[in-house]
Design a protein around this motif. Structure first.
Motif, PDB file in Angstrom:
ATOM      1  N   ILE A 248       0.843  -1.203   0.000  1.00  0.00           N
ATOM      2  CA  ILE A 248       0.000   0.000   0.000  1.00  0.00           C
ATOM      3  C   ILE A 248       0.874   1.247   0.000  1.00  0.00           C
ATOM      4  CG2 ILE A 248      -1.612   1.354   1.394  1.00  0.00           C
ATOM      5  CD1 ILE A 248      -2.876  -1.356   2.237  1.00  0.00           C
ATOM      6  N   VAL A 249       1.904   1.256   0.832  1.00  0.00           N
ATOM      7  CA  VAL A 249       2.812   2.412   0.885  1.00  0.00           C
ATOM      8  C   VAL A 249       3.556   2.554  -0.440  1.00  0.00           C
ATOM      9  CG1 VAL A 249       4.867   3.354   2.005  1.00  0.00           C
ATOM     10  CG2 VAL A 249       3.049   2.363   3.383  1.00  0.00           C
ATOM     11  N   LEU A 250       4.001   1.444  -1.024  1.00  0.00           N
ATOM     12  CA  LEU A 250       4.708   1.495  -2.303  1.00  0.00           C
ATOM     13  C   LEU A 250       3.826   2.065  -3.407  1.00  0.00           C
ATOM     14  CD1 LEU A 250       7.155   0.758  -4.116  1.00  0.00           C
ATOM     15  CD2 LEU A 250       6.060  -1.462  -4.444  1.00  0.00           C
ATOM     16  N   LEU A 251       2.619   1.537  -3.533  1.00  0.00           N
ATOM     17  CA  LEU A 251       1.716   2.022  -4.574  1.00  0.00           C
ATOM     18  C   LEU A 251       1.327   3.484  -4.351  1.00  0.00           C
ATOM     19  CD1 LEU A 251      -0.536  -1.125  -5.059  1.00  0.00           C
ATOM     20  CD2 LEU A 251       1.162  -0.200  -6.646  1.00  0.00           C
TER      21      LEU A 251
ATOM     22  N   SER B 222       3.177   5.677  -2.903  1.00  0.00           N
ATOM     23  CA  SER B 222       4.364   6.463  -3.238  1.00  0.00           C
ATOM     24  C   SER B 222       4.513   6.643  -4.745  1.00  0.00           C
ATOM     25  CB  SER B 222       5.628   5.795  -2.679  1.00  0.00           C
ATOM     26  OG  SER B 222       5.614   5.790  -1.287  1.00  0.00           O
ATOM     27  N   VAL B 223       4.236   5.600  -5.504  1.00  0.00           N
ATOM     28  CA  VAL B 223       4.370   5.688  -6.957  1.00  0.00           C
ATOM     29  C   VAL B 223       3.315   6.631  -7.543  1.00  0.00           C
ATOM     30  CG1 VAL B 223       4.127   4.395  -9.110  1.00  0.00           C
ATOM     31  CG2 VAL B 223       5.499   3.466  -7.247  1.00  0.00           C
ATOM     32  N   PHE B 224       2.084   6.502  -7.092  1.00  0.00           N
ATOM     33  CA  PHE B 224       1.004   7.262  -7.718  1.00  0.00           C
ATOM     34  C   PHE B 224       0.846   8.681  -7.185  1.00  0.00           C
ATOM     35  CE2 PHE B 224      -0.528   2.887  -8.622  1.00  0.00           C
ATOM     36  CZ  PHE B 224      -0.473   2.977 -10.003  1.00  0.00           C
ATOM     37  N   PHE B 225       1.192   8.939  -5.929  1.00  0.00           N
ATOM     38  CA  PHE B 225       0.887  10.234  -5.334  1.00  0.00           C
ATOM     39  C   PHE B 225       2.101  11.063  -4.931  1.00  0.00           C
ATOM     40  CE2 PHE B 225      -2.919   7.617  -3.969  1.00  0.00           C
ATOM     41  CZ  PHE B 225      -3.704   8.054  -5.009  1.00  0.00           C
ATOM     42  N   SER B 226       3.311  10.652  -5.303  1.00  0.00           N
ATOM     43  CA  SER B 226       4.497  11.396  -4.881  1.00  0.00           C
ATOM     44  C   SER B 226       4.995  12.372  -5.933  1.00  0.00           C
ATOM     45  CB  SER B 226       5.618  10.416  -4.537  1.00  0.00           C
ATOM     46  OG  SER B 226       6.004   9.710  -5.701  1.00  0.00           O
ATOM     47  N   GLY B 227       4.361  12.406  -7.080  1.00  0.00           N
ATOM     48  CA  GLY B 227       4.845  13.251  -8.156  1.00  0.00           C
ATOM     49  C   GLY B 227       5.706  12.478  -9.135  1.00  0.00           C
TER      50      GLY B 227
ATOM     51  N   LEU C 164       4.598   9.954 -11.243  1.00  0.00           N
ATOM     52  CA  LEU C 164       3.864   9.811 -12.502  1.00  0.00           C
ATOM     53  C   LEU C 164       3.187  11.112 -12.928  1.00  0.00           C
ATOM     54  CD1 LEU C 164       2.162   6.323 -12.038  1.00  0.00           C
ATOM     55  CD2 LEU C 164       4.166   6.889 -13.412  1.00  0.00           C
ATOM     56  N   LEU C 165       2.561  11.794 -11.996  1.00  0.00           N
ATOM     57  CA  LEU C 165       1.849  13.046 -12.268  1.00  0.00           C
ATOM     58  C   LEU C 165       2.428  14.147 -11.393  1.00  0.00           C
ATOM     59  CD1 LEU C 165      -1.799  11.650 -12.087  1.00  0.00           C
ATOM     60  CD2 LEU C 165      -0.555  12.221 -14.162  1.00  0.00           C
ATOM     61  N   GLY C 166       2.408  15.360 -11.897  1.00  0.00           N
ATOM     62  CA  GLY C 166       2.856  16.489 -11.091  1.00  0.00           C
ATOM     63  C   GLY C 166       1.948  16.688  -9.887  1.00  0.00           C
ATOM     64  N   LEU C 167       2.527  17.148  -8.801  1.00  0.00           N
ATOM     65  CA  LEU C 167       1.729  17.364  -7.587  1.00  0.00           C
ATOM     66  C   LEU C 167       0.622  18.382  -7.811  1.00  0.00           C
ATOM     67  CD1 LEU C 167       4.454  17.395  -4.802  1.00  0.00           C
ATOM     68  CD2 LEU C 167       2.877  15.564  -5.385  1.00  0.00           C
ATOM     69  N   ASN C 168       0.854  19.351  -8.689  1.00  0.00           N
ATOM     70  CA  ASN C 168      -0.162  20.382  -8.937  1.00  0.00           C
ATOM     71  C   ASN C 168      -1.389  19.832  -9.663  1.00  0.00           C
ATOM     72  OD1 ASN C 168       1.235  19.916 -11.282  1.00  0.00           O
ATOM     73  ND2 ASN C 168       1.290  22.055 -11.908  1.00  0.00           N
ATOM     74  N   THR C 169      -1.291  18.642 -10.267  1.00  0.00           N
ATOM     75  CA  THR C 169      -2.448  18.048 -10.950  1.00  0.00           C
ATOM     76  C   THR C 169      -3.305  17.203 -10.019  1.00  0.00           C
ATOM     77  OG1 THR C 169      -1.209  16.085 -11.624  1.00  0.00           O
ATOM     78  CG2 THR C 169      -1.185  17.971 -13.134  1.00  0.00           C
ATOM     79  N   LEU C 170      -2.829  16.991  -8.799  1.00  0.00           N
ATOM     80  CA  LEU C 170      -3.567  16.154  -7.853  1.00  0.00           C
ATOM     81  C   LEU C 170      -4.589  16.975  -7.084  1.00  0.00           C
ATOM     82  CD1 LEU C 170      -0.610  14.069  -6.379  1.00  0.00           C
ATOM     83  CD2 LEU C 170      -2.207  13.383  -8.170  1.00  0.00           C
ATOM     84  N   TRP C 171      -5.663  16.321  -6.697  1.00  0.00           N
ATOM     85  CA  TRP C 171      -6.712  16.921  -5.877  1.00  0.00           C
ATOM     86  C   TRP C 171      -6.103  17.300  -4.528  1.00  0.00           C
ATOM     87  CZ3 TRP C 171     -10.692  13.702  -2.866  1.00  0.00           C
ATOM     88  CH2 TRP C 171     -11.784  14.485  -2.480  1.00  0.00           C
TER      89      TRP C 171
ATOM     90  N   LEU D 286       4.749  11.246   2.357  1.00  0.00           N
ATOM     91  CA  LEU D 286       5.572  10.221   1.716  1.00  0.00           C
ATOM     92  C   LEU D 286       6.986  10.750   1.480  1.00  0.00           C
ATOM     93  CD1 LEU D 286       2.945   9.220  -0.976  1.00  0.00           C
ATOM     94  CD2 LEU D 286       3.508   7.924   1.078  1.00  0.00           C
ATOM     95  N   PRO D 287       8.012  10.056   1.937  1.00  0.00           N
ATOM     96  CA  PRO D 287       9.384  10.511   1.699  1.00  0.00           C
ATOM     97  C   PRO D 287       9.729  10.627   0.219  1.00  0.00           C
ATOM     98  CG  PRO D 287       9.353   8.742   3.318  1.00  0.00           C
ATOM     99  CD  PRO D 287       7.963   8.864   2.784  1.00  0.00           C
ATOM    100  N   ALA D 288       9.096   9.808  -0.613  1.00  0.00           N
ATOM    101  CA  ALA D 288       9.388   9.852  -2.050  1.00  0.00           C
ATOM    102  C   ALA D 288       9.049  11.215  -2.654  1.00  0.00           C
ATOM    103  CB  ALA D 288       8.615   8.750  -2.768  1.00  0.00           C
ATOM    104  N   THR D 289       8.027  11.874  -2.139  1.00  0.00           N
ATOM    105  CA  THR D 289       7.655  13.196  -2.648  1.00  0.00           C
ATOM    106  C   THR D 289       8.806  14.182  -2.460  1.00  0.00           C
ATOM    107  OG1 THR D 289       5.343  12.771  -2.096  1.00  0.00           O
ATOM    108  CG2 THR D 289       5.966  15.062  -2.455  1.00  0.00           C
ATOM    109  N   TYR D 290       9.366  14.198  -1.275  1.00  0.00           N
ATOM    110  CA  TYR D 290      10.480  15.089  -0.985  1.00  0.00           C
ATOM    111  C   TYR D 290      11.683  14.729  -1.852  1.00  0.00           C
ATOM    112  CZ  TYR D 290       7.789  16.135   3.232  1.00  0.00           C
ATOM    113  OH  TYR D 290       6.806  16.505   4.108  1.00  0.00           O
ATOM    114  N   GLY D 291      11.963  13.431  -1.956  1.00  0.00           N
ATOM    115  CA  GLY D 291      13.113  12.977  -2.732  1.00  0.00           C
ATOM    116  C   GLY D 291      13.003  13.326  -4.199  1.00  0.00           C
ATOM    117  N   ILE D 292      11.829  13.130  -4.774  1.00  0.00           N
ATOM    118  CA  ILE D 292      11.636  13.436  -6.193  1.00  0.00           C
ATOM    119  C   ILE D 292      11.829  14.923  -6.451  1.00  0.00           C
ATOM    120  CG2 ILE D 292       9.867  13.570  -8.000  1.00  0.00           C
ATOM    121  CD1 ILE D 292       8.881  10.824  -6.961  1.00  0.00           C
ATOM    122  N   LEU D 293      11.226  15.757  -5.631  1.00  0.00           N
ATOM    123  CA  LEU D 293      11.367  17.205  -5.825  1.00  0.00           C
ATOM    124  C   LEU D 293      12.816  17.655  -5.672  1.00  0.00           C
ATOM    125  CD1 LEU D 293       8.227  18.506  -3.899  1.00  0.00           C
ATOM    126  CD2 LEU D 293       8.573  18.457  -6.367  1.00  0.00           C
ATOM    127  N   LEU D 294      13.474  17.183  -4.619  1.00  0.00           N
ATOM    128  CA  LEU D 294      14.847  17.615  -4.369  1.00  0.00           C
ATOM    129  C   LEU D 294      15.813  17.079  -5.423  1.00  0.00           C
ATOM    130  CD1 LEU D 294      14.914  17.219  -0.490  1.00  0.00           C
ATOM    131  CD2 LEU D 294      15.139  19.360  -1.760  1.00  0.00           C
TER     132      LEU D 294
END
Length: 164
Positions: A86-89, A91-96, A98-105, A115-123
């Motif tokens: 659940i955490v993996l999926l 992270s993949v779908f909601f961390s930015g 696949l899609l930019g964070l600005n496109t998410l609800w 999610l740590p992946a969000t920070y990592g992807i941006l940085l």
């Protein structure tokens, strides 16, 4: 875990040992993958290797916290695997990734920042591809998030070791 419960180690010593071993393992894997990405695939590295290393270690630190908490709250191995998936999926779908964070609800964006992946992807995107310096307004919350997860994992482990 039964071996750790009867060993003359405190919960903090056990957790620090596990963190260090998994951080070393993850750092070696990250170094190999980053080398393959930069030198093998030709992805530009416009920023500092030190900044990239700090971000990778911070993401590993926070991600290990999530993993240890999952293992401490799970009753069975199957349950732990399900929580991890659940955490993996998420992270993949909601961390930015696949899609930019600005496109998410907006409520989903709140989940993204847990999610740590969000920070990592941006940085990593900013440092490697744009050549910017380490953005402390994103890095410090990531480290604080990891520290909070470490404290929670320590408390859960201490509580479970006291039950025995």
């Amino acid at each position: 875990m039964e071996l750790f419960f009867v060993a003359p180690l405190s919960a903090l010593e056990t957790l620090i040992g596990k963190y260090i071993s998994y951080l070393i393992f993850g750092a070696v894997l990250a170094a190999v993958l980053l080398s393959l990405i930069v030198f093998g695939m030709g992805v530009p590295m416009l920023g500092s290797w030190l900044s990239v290393s700090l971000v990778v270690l911070a993401v590993l630190f926070a991600s290990l916290g999530i993993g240890f908490i999952i293992s401490l709250i799970s009753q069975t191995d199957t349950q732990a695997v399900q929580y991890a998936m659940i955490v993996l999926l998420t992270s993949v779908f909601f961390s930015g990734f696949l899609l930019g964070l600005n496109t998410l609800w907006q409520p989903v964006r709140i989940i993204s920042w847990t999610l740590p992946a969000t920070y990592g992807i941006l940085l990593l995107r900013d440092i490697m591809l744009r050549g910017t310096v380490l953005d402390l307004s994103i890095f410090i919350p990531l480290v604080a998030f990891g520290a909070g997860l470490f404290i929670l994992a320590w408390w859960l482990l201490r509580r479970s070791m006291q039950k025995i």
